[in-house]
Write an enzyme that holds these catalytic residues in place. Structure first.
Site, PDB file in Angstrom:
ATOM      1  N   ARG A  64       6.124  50.034  12.567  1.00 32.58           N
ATOM      2  CA  ARG A  64       7.178  49.110  13.014  1.00 32.58           C
ATOM      3  C   ARG A  64       6.647  48.160  14.085  1.00 32.58           C
ATOM      4  O   ARG A  64       7.004  46.985  14.118  1.00 32.58           O
ATOM      5  CB  ARG A  64       8.378  49.908  13.532  1.00 32.58           C
ATOM      6  CG  ARG A  64       9.188  50.488  12.376  1.00 32.58           C
ATOM      7  CD  ARG A  64      10.382  51.261  12.843  1.00 32.58           C
ATOM      8  NE  ARG A  64      11.300  50.461  13.647  1.00 32.58           N
ATOM      9  CZ  ARG A  64      12.274  50.990  14.372  1.00 32.58           C
ATOM     10  NH1 ARG A  64      12.466  52.292  14.377  1.00 32.58           N
ATOM     11  NH2 ARG A  64      13.070  50.220  15.071  1.00 32.58           N
ATOM     12  N   ASP A 114      13.077  46.532  20.100  1.00 28.05           N
ATOM     13  CA  ASP A 114      12.025  45.540  19.849  1.00 28.05           C
ATOM     14  C   ASP A 114      11.642  44.699  21.067  1.00 28.05           C
ATOM     15  O   ASP A 114      10.628  43.987  21.037  1.00 28.05           O
ATOM     16  CB  ASP A 114      12.414  44.613  18.674  1.00 28.05           C
ATOM     17  CG  ASP A 114      13.771  43.920  18.861  1.00 28.05           C
ATOM     18  OD1 ASP A 114      14.157  43.647  20.013  1.00 28.05           O
ATOM     19  OD2 ASP A 114      14.430  43.649  17.840  1.00 28.05           O
ATOM     20  N   HIS A 162      18.460  52.607  23.218  1.00 21.23           N
ATOM     21  CA  HIS A 162      17.617  53.450  22.366  1.00 21.23           C
ATOM     22  C   HIS A 162      16.139  53.379  22.738  1.00 21.23           C
ATOM     23  O   HIS A 162      15.284  53.740  21.932  1.00 21.23           O
ATOM     24  CB  HIS A 162      17.832  53.072  20.891  1.00 21.23           C
ATOM     25  CG  HIS A 162      19.211  53.391  20.406  1.00 21.23           C
ATOM     26  ND1 HIS A 162      19.748  52.897  19.239  1.00 21.23           N
ATOM     27  CD2 HIS A 162      20.188  54.175  20.952  1.00 21.23           C
ATOM     28  CE1 HIS A 162      20.983  53.357  19.086  1.00 21.23           C
ATOM     29  NE2 HIS A 162      21.268  54.117  20.114  1.00 21.23           N
ATOM     30  N   CYS A 214       5.130  60.512  28.015  1.00 22.58           N
ATOM     31  CA  CYS A 214       4.529  61.845  27.925  1.00 22.58           C
ATOM     32  C   CYS A 214       5.611  62.876  27.597  1.00 22.58           C
ATOM     33  O   CYS A 214       6.684  62.871  28.211  1.00 22.58           O
ATOM     34  CB  CYS A 214       3.833  62.202  29.240  1.00 22.58           C
ATOM     35  SG  CYS A 214       3.118  63.855  29.186  1.00 22.58           S
ATOM     36  N   CYS A 216      -1.362  63.895  32.843  1.00 24.19           N
ATOM     37  CA  CYS A 216      -1.366  65.361  32.751  1.00 24.19           C
ATOM     38  C   CYS A 216      -2.076  65.900  31.519  1.00 24.19           C
ATOM     39  O   CYS A 216      -2.182  67.119  31.342  1.00 24.19           O
ATOM     40  CB  CYS A 216       0.075  65.891  32.801  1.00 24.19           C
ATOM     41  SG  CYS A 216       1.007  65.563  31.299  1.00 24.19           S
ATOM     42  N   SER A 259      26.045  47.594  12.712  1.00 25.35           N
ATOM     43  CA  SER A 259      26.903  48.176  11.672  1.00 25.35           C
ATOM     44  C   SER A 259      28.025  49.001  12.289  1.00 25.35           C
ATOM     45  O   SER A 259      28.901  49.482  11.572  1.00 25.35           O
ATOM     46  CB  SER A 259      26.063  49.044  10.722  1.00 25.35           C
ATOM     47  OG  SER A 259      25.364  50.022  11.465  1.00 25.35           O
TER      48      SER A 259
HETATM   49  P1  OAD Z   1      22.065  48.460  11.323  1.00 28.79           P
HETATM   50  O1  OAD Z   1      20.839  48.211  10.515  1.00 28.79           O
HETATM   51  O2  OAD Z   1      22.827  49.716  11.084  1.00 28.79           O
HETATM   52  O3  OAD Z   1      23.091  47.267  11.117  1.00 28.79           O
HETATM   53  C1  OAD Z   1      22.656  45.942  11.172  1.00 28.79           C
HETATM   54  C2  OAD Z   1      23.877  45.052  11.053  1.00 28.79           C
HETATM   55  O4  OAD Z   1      23.447  43.729  11.263  1.00 28.79           O
HETATM   56  C3  OAD Z   1      24.555  45.116   9.700  1.00 28.79           C
HETATM   57  O5  OAD Z   1      25.952  45.340   9.886  1.00 28.79           O
HETATM   58  C4  OAD Z   1      24.300  43.732   9.103  1.00 28.79           C
HETATM   59  O6  OAD Z   1      25.399  43.267   8.337  1.00 28.79           O
HETATM   60  C5  OAD Z   1      24.134  42.905  10.359  1.00 28.79           C
HETATM   61  N1  OAD Z   1      23.315  41.684  10.191  1.00 28.79           N
HETATM   62  C6  OAD Z   1      22.332  41.426   9.305  1.00 28.79           C
HETATM   63  N2  OAD Z   1      21.814  40.214   9.508  1.00 28.79           N
HETATM   64  C7  OAD Z   1      22.489  39.670  10.546  1.00 28.79           C
HETATM   65  C8  OAD Z   1      22.420  38.423  11.247  1.00 28.79           C
HETATM   66  N3  OAD Z   1      21.531  37.483  10.917  1.00 28.79           N
HETATM   67  N4  OAD Z   1      23.270  38.221  12.275  1.00 28.79           N
HETATM   68  C9  OAD Z   1      24.186  39.168  12.624  1.00 28.79           C
HETATM   69  N5  OAD Z   1      24.287  40.358  12.003  1.00 28.79           N
HETATM   70  C10 OAD Z   1      23.461  40.610  10.979  1.00 28.79           C
HETATM   71  O7  OAD Z   1      21.625  48.308  12.840  1.00 28.79           O
HETATM   72  P2  OAD Z   1      22.311  48.907  14.132  1.00 28.79           P
HETATM   73  O8  OAD Z   1      23.780  48.812  14.059  1.00 28.79           O
HETATM   74  O9  OAD Z   1      21.600  48.294  15.276  1.00 28.79           O
HETATM   75  O10 OAD Z   1      18.990  53.817  16.149  1.00 28.79           O
HETATM   76  O11 OAD Z   1      21.898  50.410  14.018  1.00 28.79           O
HETATM   77  C11 OAD Z   1      22.186  51.252  15.083  1.00 28.79           C
HETATM   78  C12 OAD Z   1      21.097  52.252  15.245  1.00 28.79           C
HETATM   79  O12 OAD Z   1      20.884  52.928  14.019  1.00 28.79           O
HETATM   80  C13 OAD Z   1      19.736  51.658  15.565  1.00 28.79           C
HETATM   81  O13 OAD Z   1      19.568  51.346  16.917  1.00 28.79           O
HETATM   82  C14 OAD Z   1      18.840  52.755  15.181  1.00 28.79           C
HETATM   83  C15 OAD Z   1      19.443  53.126  13.865  1.00 28.79           C
HETATM   84  O14 OAD Z   1      19.271  54.393  13.524  1.00 28.79           O
HETATM   85  C16 OAD Z   1      17.973  54.658  16.382  1.00 28.79           C
HETATM   86  O15 OAD Z   1      16.897  54.542  15.847  1.00 28.79           O
HETATM   87  C17 OAD Z   1      18.305  55.740  17.369  1.00 28.79           C
END
Ligand code: OAD
Length: 256
Positions: free
Chosen positions: A77, A111, A126, A134, A166, A205
């Protein structure tokens, strides 16, 4: 065709931005999509890597059973992110922080693109993919330098890296499924959510807790809440306004 915000709503939101005392913003993977960062979910799909769902490889269980595999996934990533730059959504939010009386920004993204765009005091719920931590003493080290050379993310240092303080194994400094958020970060973001009068939920989402509690807290505190996302989410119906569009197209149109 770029999303055009309906003129009455655009006027309403610009007015609210002009008069807001405290603004709270929660972002998710979608805010970085226009920079080229893949989202985890959306478009009816869920990310898979080497046959494993992302929430299996990004899990505390995997960390315990196969730390090198977790490193391989996060090295992959980081390599994807190496040349990516903030987009207009990140830049607009950074500019708002300069001109609004108070803007609190919390992100689920690891990111670092909000900070790269110039945002300050970003609550990274996150963690951050550019740091190793560590597993024993908690010392942190930057992974930026070894990722500056193409292809070096997987070759610059042993995996897992060994802590210089460590001598124990290090791990990516990110929150994995099955883990708690870093101490204090959620609480600080929740203070910002509880105190705001205007809240934006951008590119998430709205499925992952506790991050999703934050806009709920803002709503409960009486804040006017706006969602920006091309897709409908479980939070859409609760918001005062939803704009179905891309963050990098919508946010600059709200600039005032
Ligand atoms: P998701 O991948 O679950 O959701 C991304 C959202 O962005 C979706 O609802 C898309 O419709 C929307 N999207 C796509 N393109 C877009 C754009 N150009 N402008 C606006 N929205 C857009 O990502 P997160 O909700 O961030 O956690 O996911 C939450 C967490 O789930 C992440 O931080 C990660 C993942 O597991 C961990 O890794 C702990």
């Amino acid at each position: 065709m770029p999303t055009q915000i309906e003129p009455a709503l655009q006027t309403e939101l610009r007015g609210r931005l002009r008069t807001a005392r405290r603004v709270f913003v929660l972002t998710g993977a979608g805010v970085s999509a226009e920079s080229g960062v893949p989202t985890f979910r959306g478009g009816g799909q869920s990310a898979v890597w080497k046959g494993l769902p992302f929430d299996a490889i990004s899990s505390y269980r995997m960390l315990q059973t196969d730390l090198p595999a977790v490193w391989e996934w996060f090295d992959y990533r980081r390599e994807q992110l190496r040349d990516l730059r903030p987009n207009l959504a990140h830049l607009t939010l950074a500019a708002w922080q300069e001109k609004l009386p108070h803007l609190c920004l919390a992100t689920q993204n690891v990111d670092g693109l909000h900070t790269a765009a110039g945002s300050r005091d970003v609550h990274e719920l996150h963690g951050n993919i550019w740091t190793a931590r560590c597993t024993e003493c908690g010392a942190r080290e930057s992974l930026r330098e070894e990722t500056n050379v193409k292809g070096a993310a997987t070759g610059a240092r042993e995996r897992p890296p060994i802590c210089r303080s460590c001598g124990n194994a290090m791990r990516p400094d990110v929150v994995l499924f099955g883990e708690m958020l870093p101490a204090g970060v959620f609480e600080r973001a929740a203070e910002g959510a509880a105190a705001c009068d205007l809240c934006f939920v951008v590119g998430t989402s709205s499925l992952v807790y506790p991050a999703m509690r934050l806009p709920e807290i803002a709503l409960e505190a009486g804040a006017y809440t706006v969602e920006i996302n091309p897709e409908v989410t479980p939070f859409s119906a609760l918001c005062h306004a939803t704009i179905q569009g891309r963050a990098g197209e919508v946010l600059p149109q709200l600039d005032y």
